[in-house]
Design a protein around this motif. Structure first.
Motif, PDB file in Angstrom:
ATOM      1  N   ALA A 138     -40.602  16.713  -3.838  1.00  0.00           N
ATOM      2  CA  ALA A 138     -41.082  15.334  -3.739  1.00  0.00           C
ATOM      3  C   ALA A 138     -42.180  15.215  -2.690  1.00  0.00           C
ATOM      4  CB  ALA A 138     -39.920  14.404  -3.404  1.00  0.00           C
ATOM      5  N   PHE A 139     -41.949  15.749  -1.507  1.00  0.00           N
ATOM      6  CA  PHE A 139     -42.950  15.643  -0.443  1.00  0.00           C
ATOM      7  C   PHE A 139     -44.234  16.371  -0.816  1.00  0.00           C
ATOM      8  CE2 PHE A 139     -39.074  15.265   2.461  1.00  0.00           C
ATOM      9  CZ  PHE A 139     -39.185  13.883   2.542  1.00  0.00           C
ATOM     10  N   ALA A 140     -44.108  17.538  -1.423  1.00  0.00           N
ATOM     11  CA  ALA A 140     -45.298  18.307  -1.804  1.00  0.00           C
ATOM     12  C   ALA A 140     -46.141  17.543  -2.821  1.00  0.00           C
ATOM     13  CB  ALA A 140     -44.887  19.668  -2.360  1.00  0.00           C
ATOM     14  N   GLU A 141     -45.494  16.942  -3.817  1.00  0.00           N
ATOM     15  CA  GLU A 141     -46.256  16.223  -4.839  1.00  0.00           C
ATOM     16  C   GLU A 141     -46.868  14.939  -4.277  1.00  0.00           C
ATOM     17  OE1 GLU A 141     -46.024  14.832  -9.515  1.00  0.00           O
ATOM     18  OE2 GLU A 141     -44.235  15.630  -8.540  1.00  0.00           O
ATOM     19  N   ILE A 142     -46.118  14.224  -3.428  1.00  0.00           N
ATOM     20  CA  ILE A 142     -46.676  13.022  -2.796  1.00  0.00           C
ATOM     21  C   ILE A 142     -47.911  13.392  -1.976  1.00  0.00           C
ATOM     22  CG2 ILE A 142     -46.246  11.250  -1.041  1.00  0.00           C
ATOM     23  CD1 ILE A 142     -43.273  11.303  -2.005  1.00  0.00           C
ATOM     24  N   GLY A 143     -47.817  14.501  -1.243  1.00  0.00           N
ATOM     25  CA  GLY A 143     -48.968  14.945  -0.460  1.00  0.00           C
ATOM     26  C   GLY A 143     -50.169  15.250  -1.326  1.00  0.00           C
ATOM     27  N   ARG A 144     -49.960  15.964  -2.444  1.00  0.00           N
ATOM     28  CA  ARG A 144     -51.084  16.297  -3.328  1.00  0.00           C
ATOM     29  C   ARG A 144     -51.709  15.035  -3.912  1.00  0.00           C
ATOM     30  NH1 ARG A 144     -47.495  20.424  -4.987  1.00  0.00           N
ATOM     31  NH2 ARG A 144     -46.867  19.207  -6.820  1.00  0.00           N
ATOM     32  N   GLU A 145     -50.871  14.101  -4.318  1.00  0.00           N
ATOM     33  CA  GLU A 145     -51.393  12.865  -4.905  1.00  0.00           C
ATOM     34  C   GLU A 145     -52.216  12.068  -3.884  1.00  0.00           C
ATOM     35  OE1 GLU A 145     -51.352  11.587  -7.934  1.00  0.00           O
ATOM     36  OE2 GLU A 145     -50.269  13.269  -8.824  1.00  0.00           O
ATOM     37  N   HIS A 494     -46.531   5.640  -6.734  1.00  0.00           N
ATOM     38  CA  HIS A 494     -45.619   4.607  -6.240  1.00  0.00           C
ATOM     39  C   HIS A 494     -44.435   5.322  -5.582  1.00  0.00           C
ATOM     40  CE1 HIS A 494     -42.524   1.214  -7.320  1.00  0.00           C
ATOM     41  NE2 HIS A 494     -42.789   1.277  -6.034  1.00  0.00           N
ATOM     42  N   VAL A 495     -44.250   5.069  -4.268  1.00  0.00           N
ATOM     43  CA  VAL A 495     -43.173   5.704  -3.506  1.00  0.00           C
ATOM     44  C   VAL A 495     -42.368   4.620  -2.797  1.00  0.00           C
ATOM     45  CG1 VAL A 495     -42.600   7.319  -1.648  1.00  0.00           C
ATOM     46  CG2 VAL A 495     -44.572   7.774  -3.129  1.00  0.00           C
ATOM     47  N   GLN A 496     -41.043   4.676  -2.933  1.00  0.00           N
ATOM     48  CA  GLN A 496     -40.165   3.718  -2.271  1.00  0.00           C
ATOM     49  C   GLN A 496     -39.167   4.458  -1.388  1.00  0.00           C
ATOM     50  OE1 GLN A 496     -40.113   0.422  -2.242  1.00  0.00           O
ATOM     51  NE2 GLN A 496     -41.647  -0.058  -3.770  1.00  0.00           N
ATOM     52  N   ILE A 497     -39.136   4.110  -0.100  1.00  0.00           N
ATOM     53  CA  ILE A 497     -38.149   4.624   0.859  1.00  0.00           C
ATOM     54  C   ILE A 497     -37.086   3.542   0.985  1.00  0.00           C
ATOM     55  CG2 ILE A 497     -37.783   5.473   3.202  1.00  0.00           C
ATOM     56  CD1 ILE A 497     -40.850   6.077   3.259  1.00  0.00           C
ATOM     57  N   SER A 498     -35.878   3.805   0.480  1.00  0.00           N
ATOM     58  CA  SER A 498     -34.929   2.721   0.257  1.00  0.00           C
ATOM     59  C   SER A 498     -33.492   3.148   0.497  1.00  0.00           C
ATOM     60  CB  SER A 498     -35.042   2.213  -1.188  1.00  0.00           C
ATOM     61  OG  SER A 498     -36.359   1.856  -1.518  1.00  0.00           O
ATOM     62  N   PRO A 560     -37.488   8.290  10.020  1.00  0.00           N
ATOM     63  CA  PRO A 560     -38.485   9.107  10.734  1.00  0.00           C
ATOM     64  C   PRO A 560     -38.709  10.471  10.084  1.00  0.00           C
ATOM     65  CG  PRO A 560     -37.036   8.030  12.311  1.00  0.00           C
ATOM     66  CD  PRO A 560     -36.447   7.782  10.948  1.00  0.00           C
ATOM     67  N   ARG A 561     -37.648  11.088   9.592  1.00  0.00           N
ATOM     68  CA  ARG A 561     -37.798  12.394   8.948  1.00  0.00           C
ATOM     69  C   ARG A 561     -38.643  12.268   7.680  1.00  0.00           C
ATOM     70  NH1 ARG A 561     -34.539  17.005   7.631  1.00  0.00           N
ATOM     71  NH2 ARG A 561     -35.953  18.414   6.490  1.00  0.00           N
ATOM     72  N   ILE A 562     -38.384  11.254   6.873  1.00  0.00           N
ATOM     73  CA  ILE A 562     -39.151  11.071   5.637  1.00  0.00           C
ATOM     74  C   ILE A 562     -40.622  10.843   5.944  1.00  0.00           C
ATOM     75  CG2 ILE A 562     -39.484   9.550   3.649  1.00  0.00           C
ATOM     76  CD1 ILE A 562     -36.426   9.135   3.633  1.00  0.00           C
ATOM     77  N   VAL A 563     -40.903   9.982   6.928  1.00  0.00           N
ATOM     78  CA  VAL A 563     -42.296   9.720   7.311  1.00  0.00           C
ATOM     79  C   VAL A 563     -42.958  11.009   7.782  1.00  0.00           C
ATOM     80  CG1 VAL A 563     -43.769   8.516   8.966  1.00  0.00           C
ATOM     81  CG2 VAL A 563     -41.886   7.287   7.851  1.00  0.00           C
TER      82      VAL A 563
END
Length: 783
Positions: A138-145, A494-498, A560-563
């Motif tokens: 998830a983090f890798a793809e969000i970063g690429r996008e 579209h990313v939701q931290i929830s 904080p870890r997710i950010v």
């Protein structure tokens, strides 16, 4: 028929009991059992709520006293805790059983009722379902996008839930990436305060602290439903009333919390047959939007009493010494008030001259006066002028910068004020950008970013390509709901931290992720051990918060870890920020906050765990005015108070709509379908109207009506199938629930200068429902 449309005919009965009391206790017991929680478990948790060695409430942001009560929580705060600690889970299996198109038909309540999110998920368009994804993927793809997008097209939204530590890291992530688009939930509520107060007194926040309640001798409340939105405030308010402090409340809607209160923590009160404490000396149901007129009437009375004192050679009523030394613009304000006629004041406010003169006489003989207000002032076209006019009233008698007195904006979400303090802002002048460049070796963007209304405009016109949501339910909270939901699907990312599922999750872009996080009540264990976070309350006091319950799922990560992981994947090597080091020990983030904001956070790590927290140093509290001219400024309302030229309420079926919360709700989170304090249960699809207005339209209780926005802009905004109910409201005003009626608010219908949606003054038409299908949907029992 959509599941979201199926609500039964509401039950309506007058509720004459006080706020609090056995009604509150019974409601909490029912909620706890409904979420599968043992009474002993939830009470052990609530015992730690808002305590120096416990956790800060995830609901409202009212002050946490140093000398805490045995149970320092309110009904709504307890509901928020129960809601978060539910035994229910929205797991991988749940998403495997339901397509997103199916879930879109669920009501908001049912989506969140399903329980805590447990696993990171990615939307699969071929299946129309969310499917599990590893955190690393998830983090890798969000970063690429994000790397493929123009940073100026990306929104980094924050609700008021996130801690100061998370907020500081989040705004740095956005700025290192190159985006200044940092809208937050305050854009939708108290931005009128953040714009108005700095112009008047040089502070973006209020000047009242908890201890002031012990020393005040009069209070004013404008546009705030205290019993639902900040019930813990009722405790110091009740103590003031018991010692005889006069309290005058101005609100178009008669709310129980400002009328009667019985303290559930007092055995003597609970066992007493009485109706509790009378909370308002007088309760004035002014016309919606009539606040400036009412304040003008009070000010006019003060001028008249001052004239009489001068003629009699008595002590002045105006604090002339304070005005001469500290203020600018008094003469123009005086002309405005003296020129206003009582006839126009009465017509616009809906109140009688004698009523306003009574308040003015009491104000004139009081020495320490607080003025509290909520979104009933800020969510109007003239919201900034409303805030500044109330400040004018206090300045007339020197009621800012002294003990027991001051201006008191009552904020909503628990850290909505604090996240602005540490850099969640689209306005570059409000963030220490030069320090960020010096500390972390990157060049922050300097242009103004998008606030909430501008972000919505960008989503509608396609210029916004990605949305990162740190909490919240953005699409449901904003105006123009229907158009926003349609346009949302054009987003690339579209990313939701929830913590829980909501409707915004069900609006996928091309690439969509749900990233589940720890709740504030849960233990957050990192490399250096269990972590503590911090929040800022409505009175600008900073408090610690330490979770202690086990996480809802072993897969959850902290905010904080997710950010930090998104930052590492998106902007590696573009700053010297030690993301992993900060995640390992949140005390290091607090050290950085202190370094960036030394005027507010001196000795941050030493002071934030002390009982009552520590107060941010606000110059206005000691009568130092950080305004352009170095003075506290009186202000003449731009449009006066007679009419708002942008709101047309002409026509026999045209009314002014105020959106409301129920007492079974916090922001967009709906805990249930009962609004006990208004006597409504079973449905939220209701419209409250003045009985005479109903008779004029030949409507009876429980008749079905359709409502549409009265605006000549070519857009059809309507809500069908509301049950109309006679309620004690001023003629011409109606009330209905938020967020269901947000689709009636045009995006352009916002406060001047602050752009806060004008949700308390929406011109609408009310007509008898004519669609048989609508009538059938409204009459079908809920599942």
């Amino acid at each position: 028929m959509k599941r979201s449309e199926i609500q039964p005919e509401p039950t309506v009965a007058p509720y004459d009991e006080p706020t609090g009391g056995w009604g509150s206790v019974k409601s909490l017991a029912q909620k706890s059992l409904a979420e599968g929680l043992a009474i002993s478990t939830i009470w052990n948790t609530l015992y730690k709520q808002n305590k120096p060695d416990g956790f800060a409430c995830v609901s409202c942001s009212w002050a946490k006293p140093a000398d805490a009560n045995t149970f320092e929580f309110c009904e709504n705060g307890a509901k928020a805790t129960i809601w978060e600690q539910t035994k229910r889970r929205t797991s991988r299996d749940f998403f495997a059983r339901h397509k997103v198109s199916e879930l879109l038909d669920w009501p908001d309540h049912d989506l969140e009722k399903n329980g805590r999110l447990t696993s990171p998920m990615r939307y699969d368009a071929s299946l129309d379902q969310y499917v599990p994804v590893s955190w690393d993927s998830a983090f890798a793809e969000i970063g690429r996008e994000l790397q493929a997008l123009d940073p100026k097209s990306v929104i980094f939204y924050a609700s008021g839930r996130a801690s100061l530590e998370t907020s500081y890291m989040y705004q740095l992530l956005a700025r290192v990436y190159g985006s200044q688009n940092l809208p937050d939930s305050s854009n939708m509520c108290h931005e009128s305060t953040s714009v108005g107060l700095p112009l008047s007194i040089g502070s973006p926040v209020g000047t009242v602290v908890y201890e002031d309640f012990e020393h005040c001798d009069m209070m004013l409340f404008f546009g705030h439903n205290t019993g639902t939105n900040a019930p813990r405030l009722l405790h110091p308010l009740q103590e003031a009333r018991k010692r005889g402090v006069p309290v005058f409340t101005f609100n178009p809607v008669e709310e129980r919390g400002q009328m009667r209160f019985k303290n559930p923590q007092s055995p003597a009160e609970m066992l007493s047959p009485g109706a509790g404490t009378k909370m308002s000396s007088e309760y004035f149901q002014l016309r919606c939007g009539g606040d400036i007129a009412a304040m003008t009437g009070i000010a006019k009375t003060v001028f008249q009493l001052d004239d009489e004192a001068v003629a009699a050679g008595a002590a002045r009523v105006l604090d002339t010494a304070f005005i001469a030394e500290h203020c600018h613009g008094f003469e123009a304000f005086e002309r405005f008030v003296r020129d206003a006629s009582w006839e126009s004041i009465e017509r616009r406010s809906g109140l009688a001259r004698a009523e306003l003169e009574e308040v003015g006489r009491t104000y004139a003989r009081s020495d320490a006066v607080m003025a509290h207000y909520g979104m009933g002032l800020t969510q109007h076209r003239n919201g900034v002028d409303n805030v500044r006019m109330l400040t004018n009233l206090l300045l007339m008698r020197g009621n800012i910068g002294k003990r027991g007195a001051g201006i008191s904006p009552i904020r909503g979400h628990s850290n909505v004020q604090g996240q602005r303090t540490v850099g969640i802002t689209e306005k570059p002048e409000l963030a220490p950008l030069d320090k960020f460049r010096e500390f972390y070796g990157f060049e922050p963007p300097r242009e103004k970013g998008m606030a909430t209304v501008e972000a919505c405009q960008g989503i509608l016109d396609g210029s916004v390509k990605a949305f990162i949501g740190l909490g919240g339910n953005f699409s449901r909270a904003v105006p123009e709901t229907e158009a926003i939901e349609t346009a949302w699907r054009n987003l690339r990312l579209h990313v939701q931290i929830s913590t829980k599922l909501n409707r915004n999750h069900l609006l996928p872009g091309a690439v969509t992720f749900i990233l589940p996080c720890l709740g504030r009540i849960e233990r957050d264990r990192q490399a250096s051990g269990d972590q503590t976070v911090s929040i800022e309350d409505s009175t600008a006091c900073i408090h610690g918060s330490k979770g202690w319950r086990p996480p809802a799922s072993p897969e959850l990560l902290s905010e904080p870890r997710i950010v930090a992981e998104i930052a590492k994947a998106t902007v590696p090597g573009r700053s010297t920020i030690p993301w992993d080091e900060w995640v390992g020990d949140y005390a290091k983030v607090r050290d950085e906050i202190e370094r960036a904001y030394p005027q507010y956070f001196a000795d941050f790590n030493k002071r934030f765990l002390q009982p009552g927290g520590f107060h941010r140093d606000l110059p206005a509290c000691r009568r130092e005015w950080k305004t352009e001219n170095g003075k506290a400024n009186f202000h003449v309302p731009e449009d006066g108070f007679d009419t708002d030229p942008d709101i047309d309420t002409r026509g026999p079926d045209v009314f002014t709509l105020m959106t409301l919360r129920s007492n079974d709700q916090f922001n967009t989170t709906v805990y249930g379908y009962d609004d006990r304090l208004r006597g409504i249960s079973g449905s939220r699809m209701v419209l409250l109207m003045n009985g005479e207005d109903m008779a004029r339209l030949q409507l009876r209780d429980q008749d079905l009506v359709d409502v549409e926005t009265h605006a000549d802009d070519g857009v059809d905004r309507r809500v069908k199938g509301l049950r109309v109910h006679a309620y004690k409201l001023p003629k011409g005003d109606v009330g209905g629930y938020y967020p269901e009626l947000n689709r009636l608010i045009p995006l352009w219908h916002h406060a001047k200068d602050s752009h806060v949606p004008a949700a308390k003054s929406v011109p609408i038409r009310v007509r008898r429902a004519t669609d048989p299908a609508t009538a059938q949907a409204a009459a079908t029992p809920a599942e």
